[in-house]
Design a protein around this motif. Structure first.
Motif, PDB file in Angstrom:
ATOM      1  N   ASP A  33       0.852  -1.070   0.065  1.00 29.65           N
ATOM      2  CA  ASP A  33       0.050   0.052   0.135  1.00 29.65           C
ATOM      3  C   ASP A  33       0.895   1.277   0.049  1.00 29.65           C
ATOM      4  N   MET A  34       1.976   1.169   0.649  1.00 26.64           N
ATOM      5  CA  MET A  34       2.860   2.543   0.987  1.00 26.64           C
ATOM      6  C   MET A  34       3.512   2.575  -0.501  1.00 26.64           C
ATOM      7  N   LEU A  35       4.012   1.358  -0.924  1.00 25.35           N
ATOM      8  CA  LEU A  35       5.088   1.512  -2.201  1.00 25.35           C
ATOM      9  C   LEU A  35       4.043   2.060  -3.535  1.00 25.35           C
ATOM     10  N   GLY A  50       0.669   2.726  -3.502  1.00 28.76           N
ATOM     11  CA  GLY A  50      -0.402   3.835  -3.273  1.00 28.76           C
ATOM     12  C   GLY A  50       0.632   5.196  -3.196  1.00 28.76           C
ATOM     13  N   GLY A  51       1.811   5.121  -2.707  1.00 32.55           N
ATOM     14  CA  GLY A  51       2.657   6.270  -2.530  1.00 32.55           C
ATOM     15  C   GLY A  51       3.221   6.820  -3.949  1.00 32.55           C
ATOM     16  N   PHE A  52       3.343   5.808  -4.723  1.00 38.65           N
ATOM     17  CA  PHE A  52       3.648   6.103  -6.151  1.00 38.65           C
ATOM     18  C   PHE A  52       2.417   6.632  -6.806  1.00 38.65           C
ATOM     19  N   ALA A  53       1.318   6.172  -6.865  1.00 40.97           N
ATOM     20  CA  ALA A  53       0.127   6.964  -7.298  1.00 40.97           C
ATOM     21  C   ALA A  53      -0.147   8.299  -6.931  1.00 40.97           C
ATOM     22  N   ASP A  54       0.134   8.332  -5.439  1.00 38.11           N
ATOM     23  CA  ASP A  54      -0.283   9.682  -5.000  1.00 38.11           C
ATOM     24  C   ASP A  54       0.738  10.725  -5.473  1.00 38.11           C
ATOM     25  N   ARG A  55       1.968  10.494  -5.557  1.00 38.03           N
ATOM     26  CA  ARG A  55       3.097  11.067  -6.194  1.00 38.03           C
ATOM     27  C   ARG A  55       2.955  11.454  -7.963  1.00 38.03           C
ATOM     28  N   TRP A  56       2.552  10.576  -8.483  1.00 39.72           N
ATOM     29  CA  TRP A  56       2.746  10.628 -10.131  1.00 39.72           C
ATOM     30  C   TRP A  56       1.366  10.630 -10.713  1.00 39.72           C
ATOM     31  N   LEU A  57       0.537  10.189 -10.299  1.00 42.98           N
ATOM     32  CA  LEU A  57      -1.013   9.808 -11.225  1.00 42.98           C
ATOM     33  C   LEU A  57      -1.240  11.219 -11.714  1.00 42.98           C
ATOM     34  N   ASP A  58      -1.428  12.235 -11.106  1.00 37.44           N
ATOM     35  CA  ASP A  58      -1.904  13.482 -11.772  1.00 37.44           C
ATOM     36  C   ASP A  58      -0.925  14.103 -12.875  1.00 37.44           C
ATOM     37  N   SER A  59       0.311  13.578 -12.924  1.00 42.55           N
ATOM     38  CA  SER A  59       1.079  14.117 -14.089  1.00 42.55           C
ATOM     39  C   SER A  59       1.058  13.057 -15.267  1.00 42.55           C
ATOM     40  N   GLU A  86       9.719  -2.330 -18.057  1.00 38.68           N
ATOM     41  CA  GLU A  86      10.891  -1.427 -18.099  1.00 38.68           C
ATOM     42  C   GLU A  86      11.011  -0.232 -18.675  1.00 38.68           C
ATOM     43  N   GLY A  87      11.756   0.614 -18.315  1.00 44.49           N
ATOM     44  CA  GLY A  87      11.896   1.876 -18.714  1.00 44.49           C
ATOM     45  C   GLY A  87      12.001   3.116 -17.988  1.00 44.49           C
ATOM     46  N   GLU A  88      11.886   4.056 -18.377  1.00 46.67           N
ATOM     47  CA  GLU A  88      11.448   5.503 -17.632  1.00 46.67           C
ATOM     48  C   GLU A  88      10.689   5.432 -16.493  1.00 46.67           C
ATOM     49  N   MET A  89       9.408   4.792 -16.642  1.00 45.97           N
ATOM     50  CA  MET A  89       8.485   4.862 -15.626  1.00 45.97           C
ATOM     51  C   MET A  89       8.896   3.735 -14.488  1.00 45.97           C
ATOM     52  N   MET A  90       9.616   2.840 -14.688  1.00 44.69           N
ATOM     53  CA  MET A  90       9.961   1.967 -13.687  1.00 44.69           C
ATOM     54  C   MET A  90      11.125   2.274 -12.940  1.00 44.69           C
ATOM     55  N   ALA A  91      11.883   3.269 -13.512  1.00 41.54           N
ATOM     56  CA  ALA A  91      12.823   4.065 -12.832  1.00 41.54           C
ATOM     57  C   ALA A  91      12.269   4.762 -11.406  1.00 41.54           C
ATOM     58  N   ARG A  92      11.137   5.353 -11.856  1.00 39.91           N
ATOM     59  CA  ARG A  92      10.408   6.138 -10.741  1.00 39.91           C
ATOM     60  C   ARG A  92      10.196   5.314  -9.381  1.00 39.91           C
ATOM     61  N   PRO A  93       9.550   4.250  -9.466  1.00 38.29           N
ATOM     62  CA  PRO A  93       9.407   3.563  -8.215  1.00 38.29           C
ATOM     63  C   PRO A  93      10.698   3.186  -7.460  1.00 38.29           C
ATOM     64  N   ARG A  94      11.726   2.981  -8.186  1.00 39.28           N
ATOM     65  CA  ARG A  94      12.980   2.683  -7.654  1.00 39.28           C
ATOM     66  C   ARG A  94      13.705   3.562  -7.111  1.00 39.28           C
ATOM     67  N   ASP A  95      13.213   5.087  -7.034  1.00 45.49           N
ATOM     68  CA  ASP A  95      13.777   6.076  -6.464  1.00 45.49           C
ATOM     69  C   ASP A  95      13.301   5.866  -4.958  1.00 45.49           C
ATOM     70  N   LEU A  96      12.171   5.589  -4.721  1.00 42.68           N
ATOM     71  CA  LEU A  96      11.501   5.492  -3.256  1.00 42.68           C
ATOM     72  C   LEU A  96      11.418   6.632  -2.610  1.00 42.68           C
ATOM     73  N   TYR A 152       9.202   9.033  -2.880  1.00 51.14           N
ATOM     74  CA  TYR A 152       7.852   9.365  -2.647  1.00 51.14           C
ATOM     75  C   TYR A 152       7.064   8.744  -1.637  1.00 51.14           C
ATOM     76  N   ILE A 153       7.710   7.865  -0.835  1.00 51.96           N
ATOM     77  CA  ILE A 153       7.005   7.256   0.086  1.00 51.96           C
ATOM     78  C   ILE A 153       6.997   7.969   1.493  1.00 51.96           C
ATOM     79  N   ARG A 154       6.023   8.310   1.821  1.00 59.45           N
ATOM     80  CA  ARG A 154       5.529   9.197   3.301  1.00 59.45           C
ATOM     81  C   ARG A 154       5.620   8.263   4.433  1.00 59.45           C
ATOM     82  N   LEU A 155       6.808   8.449   5.154  1.00 55.07           N
ATOM     83  CA  LEU A 155       6.778   7.507   6.337  1.00 55.07           C
ATOM     84  C   LEU A 155       6.045   8.408   7.550  1.00 55.07           C
TER      85      LEU A 155
END
Length: 90
Positions: free
Chosen positions: A24-26, A28-37, A72-82, A84-87
């Motif tokens: 959920d954090m991984l 969901g956090g990705f969606a919160d950060r990137w979905l709108d753009s 694989e590609g540019e979009m898969m690099a985004r979740p690897r940054d981690l 965007y996860i709010r602790l």
């Protein structure tokens, strides 16, 4: 073009209700950060990711396993940054 609100709500719900707190954090956090753009192609990519198993998505994000070629590609690099996860403290 922004996503219709109904699609956005449904996608956010799917991203935040995966079955484990970690997923959920991984995801969901990705969606919160990137979905709108996301453009249409990026959104289709995310929809494809949401169809995958959580354990696989997490392994790809943590680079414990390679992602399938079609994801694989540019979009898969985004979740690897981690970054965007709010602790939240307990």
């Amino acid at each position: 073009m922004p996503l219709p609100e109904e699609i956005k709500r449904r996608t956010l719900w799917r991203a935040h209700h995966r079955g484990t707190k970690e997923a959920d954090m991984l995801i969901g956090g990705f969606a919160d950060r990137w979905l709108d753009s996301m453009d249409e192609a990026q959104f289709r990519w995310f929809e494809a990711v949401l169809e995958e198993q959580d354990v696989d998505i997490m392994a790809w994000a943590f680079q414990a396993a390679p992602a399938p070629a079609h994801l694989e590609g540019e979009m898969m690099a985004r979740p690897r940054d981690l970054d965007y996860i709010r602790l939240v403290p307990r």
